[in-house]
Design a protein around this motif. Structure first.
Motif, PDB file in Angstrom:
ATOM      1  N   GLU A 164       0.826  -1.201   0.000  1.00  0.00           N
ATOM      2  CA  GLU A 164       0.000   0.000   0.000  1.00  0.00           C
ATOM      3  C   GLU A 164       0.870   1.265   0.000  1.00  0.00           C
ATOM      4  OE1 GLU A 164      -0.481  -2.546   2.290  1.00  0.00           O
ATOM      5  OE2 GLU A 164      -2.148  -3.425   1.170  1.00  0.00           O
ATOM      6  N   GLU A 165       1.946   1.256   0.779  1.00  0.00           N
ATOM      7  CA  GLU A 165       2.838   2.417   0.826  1.00  0.00           C
ATOM      8  C   GLU A 165       3.542   2.621  -0.511  1.00  0.00           C
ATOM      9  OE1 GLU A 165       4.066   2.370   5.549  1.00  0.00           O
ATOM     10  OE2 GLU A 165       4.890   0.822   4.226  1.00  0.00           O
ATOM     11  N   ILE A 166       3.987   1.537  -1.125  1.00  0.00           N
ATOM     12  CA  ILE A 166       4.644   1.630  -2.429  1.00  0.00           C
ATOM     13  C   ILE A 166       3.660   2.141  -3.477  1.00  0.00           C
ATOM     14  CG2 ILE A 166       5.647   0.253  -4.309  1.00  0.00           C
ATOM     15  CD1 ILE A 166       6.992  -1.462  -2.070  1.00  0.00           C
ATOM     16  N   THR A 167       2.450   1.600  -3.466  1.00  0.00           N
ATOM     17  CA  THR A 167       1.426   2.039  -4.422  1.00  0.00           C
ATOM     18  C   THR A 167       1.131   3.520  -4.262  1.00  0.00           C
ATOM     19  OG1 THR A 167       0.467  -0.175  -4.507  1.00  0.00           O
ATOM     20  CG2 THR A 167      -0.946   1.648  -5.209  1.00  0.00           C
ATOM     21  N   ASN A 182       1.661   6.204  -7.190  1.00  0.00           N
ATOM     22  CA  ASN A 182       0.515   7.018  -7.597  1.00  0.00           C
ATOM     23  C   ASN A 182       0.807   8.503  -7.444  1.00  0.00           C
ATOM     24  OD1 ASN A 182      -0.997   4.782  -8.301  1.00  0.00           O
ATOM     25  ND2 ASN A 182      -2.101   4.701  -6.354  1.00  0.00           N
ATOM     26  N   ASP A 183       1.514   8.856  -6.387  1.00  0.00           N
ATOM     27  CA  ASP A 183       1.897  10.245  -6.168  1.00  0.00           C
ATOM     28  C   ASP A 183       2.789  10.734  -7.315  1.00  0.00           C
ATOM     29  OD1 ASP A 183       1.552  12.472  -4.512  1.00  0.00           O
ATOM     30  OD2 ASP A 183       3.453  12.132  -3.477  1.00  0.00           O
ATOM     31  N   MET A 184       3.706   9.882  -7.764  1.00  0.00           N
ATOM     32  CA  MET A 184       4.572  10.240  -8.887  1.00  0.00           C
ATOM     33  C   MET A 184       3.751  10.435 -10.155  1.00  0.00           C
ATOM     34  SD  MET A 184       7.481  10.954 -10.077  1.00  0.00           S
ATOM     35  CE  MET A 184       8.073  11.136 -11.751  1.00  0.00           C
ATOM     36  N   PHE A 185       2.829   9.510 -10.412  1.00  0.00           N
ATOM     37  CA  PHE A 185       2.000   9.619 -11.609  1.00  0.00           C
ATOM     38  C   PHE A 185       1.116  10.862 -11.573  1.00  0.00           C
ATOM     39  CE2 PHE A 185       3.227   5.313 -12.745  1.00  0.00           C
ATOM     40  CZ  PHE A 185       3.198   5.364 -14.130  1.00  0.00           C
ATOM     41  N   ASP A 240      -2.075  14.146 -20.256  1.00  0.00           N
ATOM     42  CA  ASP A 240      -2.189  13.540 -21.586  1.00  0.00           C
ATOM     43  C   ASP A 240      -1.605  12.125 -21.600  1.00  0.00           C
ATOM     44  OD1 ASP A 240       0.656  13.500 -22.553  1.00  0.00           O
ATOM     45  OD2 ASP A 240       0.454  15.666 -22.303  1.00  0.00           O
ATOM     46  N   ASP A 241      -2.162  11.319 -22.473  1.00  0.00           N
ATOM     47  CA  ASP A 241      -1.772   9.905 -22.537  1.00  0.00           C
ATOM     48  C   ASP A 241      -0.317   9.714 -22.937  1.00  0.00           C
ATOM     49  OD1 ASP A 241      -4.239   8.994 -21.745  1.00  0.00           O
ATOM     50  OD2 ASP A 241      -4.977   8.678 -23.787  1.00  0.00           O
ATOM     51  N   SER A 242       0.218  10.580 -23.778  1.00  0.00           N
ATOM     52  CA  SER A 242       1.583  10.373 -24.268  1.00  0.00           C
ATOM     53  C   SER A 242       2.608  10.503 -23.146  1.00  0.00           C
ATOM     54  CB  SER A 242       1.908  11.349 -25.401  1.00  0.00           C
ATOM     55  OG  SER A 242       1.891  12.688 -24.941  1.00  0.00           O
ATOM     56  N   ALA A 243       2.403  11.408 -22.198  1.00  0.00           N
ATOM     57  CA  ALA A 243       3.344  11.568 -21.087  1.00  0.00           C
ATOM     58  C   ALA A 243       3.326  10.339 -20.181  1.00  0.00           C
ATOM     59  CB  ALA A 243       3.030  12.827 -20.288  1.00  0.00           C
ATOM     60  N   ALA A 244       2.143   9.832 -19.888  1.00  0.00           N
ATOM     61  CA  ALA A 244       2.029   8.635 -19.053  1.00  0.00           C
ATOM     62  C   ALA A 244       2.595   7.424 -19.786  1.00  0.00           C
ATOM     63  CB  ALA A 244       0.575   8.400 -18.664  1.00  0.00           C
ATOM     64  N   ASP A 245       2.335   7.340 -21.092  1.00  0.00           N
ATOM     65  CA  ASP A 245       2.887   6.231 -21.879  1.00  0.00           C
ATOM     66  C   ASP A 245       4.409   6.279 -21.901  1.00  0.00           C
ATOM     67  OD1 ASP A 245       0.347   5.320 -22.416  1.00  0.00           O
ATOM     68  OD2 ASP A 245       0.266   6.137 -24.453  1.00  0.00           O
ATOM     69  N   LEU A 269       6.378  -5.148  -6.843  1.00  0.00           N
ATOM     70  CA  LEU A 269       5.338  -4.286  -6.280  1.00  0.00           C
ATOM     71  C   LEU A 269       5.377  -2.897  -6.902  1.00  0.00           C
ATOM     72  CD1 LEU A 269       5.559  -5.184  -2.461  1.00  0.00           C
ATOM     73  CD2 LEU A 269       3.854  -5.962  -4.130  1.00  0.00           C
ATOM     74  N   VAL A 270       6.588  -2.373  -7.094  1.00  0.00           N
ATOM     75  CA  VAL A 270       6.739  -1.040  -7.699  1.00  0.00           C
ATOM     76  C   VAL A 270       6.206  -1.071  -9.130  1.00  0.00           C
ATOM     77  CG1 VAL A 270       8.400   0.715  -8.469  1.00  0.00           C
ATOM     78  CG2 VAL A 270       8.701  -0.397  -6.242  1.00  0.00           C
ATOM     79  N   MET A 271       6.629  -2.069  -9.882  1.00  0.00           N
ATOM     80  CA  MET A 271       6.226  -2.145 -11.286  1.00  0.00           C
ATOM     81  C   MET A 271       4.730  -2.427 -11.435  1.00  0.00           C
ATOM     82  SD  MET A 271       8.750  -1.191 -12.947  1.00  0.00           S
ATOM     83  CE  MET A 271      10.434  -0.807 -12.427  1.00  0.00           C
ATOM     84  N   ALA A 272       4.171  -3.257 -10.559  1.00  0.00           N
ATOM     85  CA  ALA A 272       2.742  -3.525 -10.601  1.00  0.00           C
ATOM     86  C   ALA A 272       1.949  -2.255 -10.302  1.00  0.00           C
ATOM     87  CB  ALA A 272       2.377  -4.634  -9.609  1.00  0.00           C
ATOM     88  N   ALA A 273       2.426  -1.479  -9.337  1.00  0.00           N
ATOM     89  CA  ALA A 273       1.735  -0.229  -9.000  1.00  0.00           C
ATOM     90  C   ALA A 273       1.781   0.742 -10.173  1.00  0.00           C
ATOM     91  CB  ALA A 273       2.392   0.408  -7.768  1.00  0.00           C
ATOM     92  N   ALA A 274       2.844   0.667 -10.968  1.00  0.00           N
ATOM     93  CA  ALA A 274       2.977   1.551 -12.125  1.00  0.00           C
ATOM     94  C   ALA A 274       2.277   0.998 -13.360  1.00  0.00           C
ATOM     95  CB  ALA A 274       4.464   1.775 -12.434  1.00  0.00           C
ATOM     96  N   GLY A 275       1.829  -0.243 -13.289  1.00  0.00           N
ATOM     97  CA  GLY A 275       1.185  -0.858 -14.427  1.00  0.00           C
ATOM     98  C   GLY A 275       2.156  -1.375 -15.468  1.00  0.00           C
TER      99      GLY A 275
END
Length: 186
Positions: free
Chosen positions: A108-111, A115-118, A124-129, A177-183
């Motif tokens: 939960e803390e990692i997520t 999420n805070d970073m995201f 826009d979608d391109s920045a997140a991609d 966990l980090v990568m899963a939280a980032a998708g």
């Protein structure tokens, strides 16, 4: 709401300060990677339970700040699609693995940190991609660094002073966990 914004601003400032510090450590390809966090999290023993709890909270806060700084560094410095981008991402993978090897943060803390970073990325979608591609590149390097091919990749990237002994299955789990939280798919 004001306190929440103030707390987020303080975290971002701390993350930026840590990111600046990490630039110097990355110059040596992260030879000690998380040493600044491990040195700062060590504390003298105390017989008081409340003092120990406060130290645990401080250690978790420092771990959160270091993860935030690593994520900021990846966003600002990892280039996707350029020549040698995988090798250039190795120092960031080393930093992330060094952090993960000593992390005691919960899923939960990692997520929340990811999420805070995201939330700082434009909507826009391109920045997140692009950020997902950056994290994917670092994750791919992490997977190689956790394998028998680690020394070969480190050598190719010019990172000869990296101690991989602390990287374990637990390290891989925290990285997951980090990568899963980032998708980011592993």
């Amino acid at each position: 709401m004001y306190m929440n914004l103030n707390r987020n601003m303080l975290r971002r400032l701390a993350a930026a300060a840590l990111a600046g510090t990490m630039v110097f450590s990355l110059a040596a390809c992260g030879s000690k990677g998380g040493s600044s966090s491990s040195a700062s999290t060590s504390s003298s023993s105390s017989s008081s339970t409340s003092s120990s709890s406060a130290q645990d909270d401080d250690a978790k806060t420092q771990q959160a700040d270091v993860l935030s700084a690593i994520l900021v560094d990846i966003k600002g410095n990892v280039e996707v699609g350029s020549a040698g981008s995988s090798l250039k991402a190795v120092p960031y993978a080393v930093s992330l693995l060094d952090w993960a090897s000593s992390s005691t943060l919960s899923q939960e803390e990692i997520t929340a940190i990811v999420n805070d970073m995201f939330s700082t990325i434009p909507a826009d979608d391109s920045a997140a991609d692009e950020y997902n591609e950056q994290l994917g590149l670092v994750n791919a390097d992490c997977q190689v660094l956790l394998s028998d091919d680690a020394q070969e990749l480190l050598s190719e990237a010019g990172c000869t002073d990296v101690d991989t002994a602390a990287w374990s299955e637990q390290t891989a789990g925290v990285l997951g966990l980090v990568m899963a939280a980032a998708g980011v798919e592993g």
